[in-house]
Design an enzyme around this catalytic site. Structure first.
Site, PDB file in Angstrom:
ATOM      1  N   ARG A  59      26.840  22.118  28.907  1.00  0.00           N
ATOM      2  CA  ARG A  59      26.749  20.705  29.235  1.00  0.00           C
ATOM      3  C   ARG A  59      27.772  20.256  30.271  1.00  0.00           C
ATOM      4  O   ARG A  59      27.427  19.649  31.287  1.00  0.00           O
ATOM      5  CB  ARG A  59      26.957  19.830  27.982  1.00  0.00           C
ATOM      6  N   THR A  60      29.047  20.516  29.990  1.00  0.00           N
ATOM      7  CA  THR A  60      30.110  19.935  30.818  1.00  0.00           C
ATOM      8  C   THR A  60      30.030  20.437  32.262  1.00  0.00           C
ATOM      9  O   THR A  60      30.095  19.656  33.211  1.00  0.00           O
ATOM     10  CB  THR A  60      31.488  20.261  30.204  1.00  0.00           C
ATOM     11  N   LYS A  87      41.009  40.399  37.683  1.00  0.00           N
ATOM     12  CA  LYS A  87      41.790  41.447  38.371  1.00  0.00           C
ATOM     13  C   LYS A  87      43.286  41.209  38.183  1.00  0.00           C
ATOM     14  O   LYS A  87      44.107  41.805  38.871  1.00  0.00           O
ATOM     15  CB  LYS A  87      41.455  41.452  39.862  1.00  0.00           C
ATOM     16  N   ARG A 109      38.182  23.987  33.316  1.00  0.00           N
ATOM     17  CA  ARG A 109      38.205  24.198  31.864  1.00  0.00           C
ATOM     18  C   ARG A 109      39.026  25.459  31.627  1.00  0.00           C
ATOM     19  O   ARG A 109      38.806  26.481  32.292  1.00  0.00           O
ATOM     20  CB  ARG A 109      36.786  24.365  31.321  1.00  0.00           C
ATOM     21  N   HIS A 138      39.758  16.608  26.078  1.00  0.00           N
ATOM     22  CA  HIS A 138      38.482  16.761  26.785  1.00  0.00           C
ATOM     23  C   HIS A 138      38.092  15.335  27.197  1.00  0.00           C
ATOM     24  O   HIS A 138      37.199  14.723  26.620  1.00  0.00           O
ATOM     25  CB  HIS A 138      37.466  17.367  25.813  1.00  0.00           C
TER      26      HIS A 138
HETATM   27  C1  NCD Z   1      33.001  20.846  23.260  1.00  0.00           C
HETATM   28  C2  NCD Z   1      34.158  21.628  23.870  1.00  0.00           C
HETATM   29  O1  NCD Z   1      33.967  22.507  24.710  1.00  0.00           O
HETATM   30  O2  NCD Z   1      35.269  21.306  23.511  1.00  0.00           O
HETATM   31  N1  NCD Z   1      31.793  21.026  23.934  1.00  0.00           N
HETATM   32  C3  NCD Z   1      31.468  20.277  25.026  1.00  0.00           C
HETATM   33  O3  NCD Z   1      32.168  20.219  25.996  1.00  0.00           O
HETATM   34  N2  NCD Z   1      30.345  19.557  24.969  1.00  0.00           N
HETATM   35  C4  NCD Z   1      32.881  21.060  21.807  1.00  0.00           C
HETATM   36  C5  NCD Z   1      32.639  22.437  21.268  1.00  0.00           C
HETATM   37  O4  NCD Z   1      32.650  23.436  21.995  1.00  0.00           O
HETATM   38  O5  NCD Z   1      32.425  22.531  20.069  1.00  0.00           O
END
Ligand code: NCD
Length: 311
Positions: A59-60, A87, A109, A138
């Site tokens: 999703r993100t 590497k 991320r 997040h």
């Molecule tokens: C979340 C995350 O990555 O922190 N997911 C997301 O970004 N929609 C929650 C999760 O992974 O459970």
């Protein structure tokens, strides 16, 4: 006109109530673009966005990519399997090498909590957006969650929001706690004692509950979390069956919440563990609405970090 004074968005903890409101209201404006037949505006034309994802994401990552493209930015995706981190390159060296190519925004991320503060110091001329750092924050998820609640209730002030599950390892819980507290909501958390951090009340307007019933009773919002097994050093529960029995949301315990309570989940969902399929697919679930709002929220974040003014 209100402006956004930050080069980066790393944590909702760092933003004021007014700044959070500005991001949410800009996202509300951006939504109109997402409903047009031609979903593109020239706002970020000539800007370069790098999506640097060291952890899995559906999703993100897609949402940031779509958001950047709808604003006409040029976007590059880098994933761990294709980056030089495999590497042995350090994050600092990767960052300096990317900076040499003059990106405007890096969306990252990373599994290390706080990695973005480190990155931001090394990239004075480039904005950094946190797409999730370890168990810390997040912010885009927190913002899209708040927008989805605001859509439903017209306000965030005075809402009872239950967050149930693996609170300790959830960056989603932390961003929601930081954001919702500033907006005047009251958060009730519940989970197995091994998954609720001691002192969680100190993070904001939070009440730690010993049972799920206590947390969801009369709640306006019930937000369920996935067990972050990838962040747990050892198993923190006897079995998923037992977890579902005590901390899973089903049509029976959902009745404890307000009759019109909204059910949320950041995804990915483990059906039958934190939520039964009846609830996931039921009419109180706003889970796909969260995903829809995610694009508009990320458009607003990309827009404001490079100094955009609301149109
Ligand atoms: C979340 C995350 O990555 O922190 N997911 C997301 O970004 N929609 C929650 C999760 O992974 O459970």
């Amino acid at each position: 006109m209100k402006s956004f004074a930050h080069k980066d968005i790393i944590a909702l903890r760092d933003l004021s109530k007014e700044e959070i409101e500005l991001l949410i209201s800009t996202a509300e404006t951006m939504r109109e673009i997402n409903n047009r037949p031609i979903k593109k505006v020239p706002t970020l034309r000539g800007r370069t966005v790098i999506n640097l994802f060291y952890e899995a994401s559906t999703r993100t990552r897609t949402s940031f990519e779509i958001a950047a493209k709808r604003l006409s930015a040029d976007l590059v995706n880098i994933s761990p399997s294709t980056s030089s981190s495999t590497k042995g390159e350090t994050l600092s060296d990767t960052a300096l090498n990317l900076l040499a190519m003059k990106p405007d925004i890096i969306v990252m991320r990373h599994s290390a909590s706080g990695a973005h503060y480190f990155l931001s110091k090394r990239l004075p001329t480039c904005s950094v957006i946190n797409a999730g750092d370890g168990t810390h924050e997040h912010p885009s998820q927190g913002l899209l969650d708040m927008l989805t609640m605001k859509d439903r209730f017209g306000r965030l002030d005075g809402l009872k929001v239950a967050i149930v599950g693996d609170i300790t390892h959830s960056r989603v819980a932390r961003s929601n706690i930081q954001g919702l507290t500033k907006m005047g909501s009251h958060i009730f958390v519940a989970g197995p004692p091994t998954m609720v951090p001691p002192g969680v009340e100190k993070l904001g307007n939070v009440t730690a509950c010993s049972t799920m019933k206590e947390a969801i009773e009369d709640a306006d919002v019930v937000m369920m979390l996935r067990i972050q097994q990838e962040r747990q050093g050892k198993t923190l529960m006897p079995s998923t069956g037992e977890y579902a029995k005590y901390f899973g949301l089903n049509p029976v315990n959902l009745k404890l919440a307000k009759p019109d309570a909204m059910v949320m989940h950041p995804g990915p969902i483990n059906r039958g563990v934190e939520m039964s399929s009846f609830v996931v697919d039921g009419n109180q679930a706003h889970i796909l609405k969260q995903v829809e709002n995610g694009v508009a929220v990320r458009m607003a974040m990309l827009y404001h970090v490079i100094g955009g003014e609301p149109e």
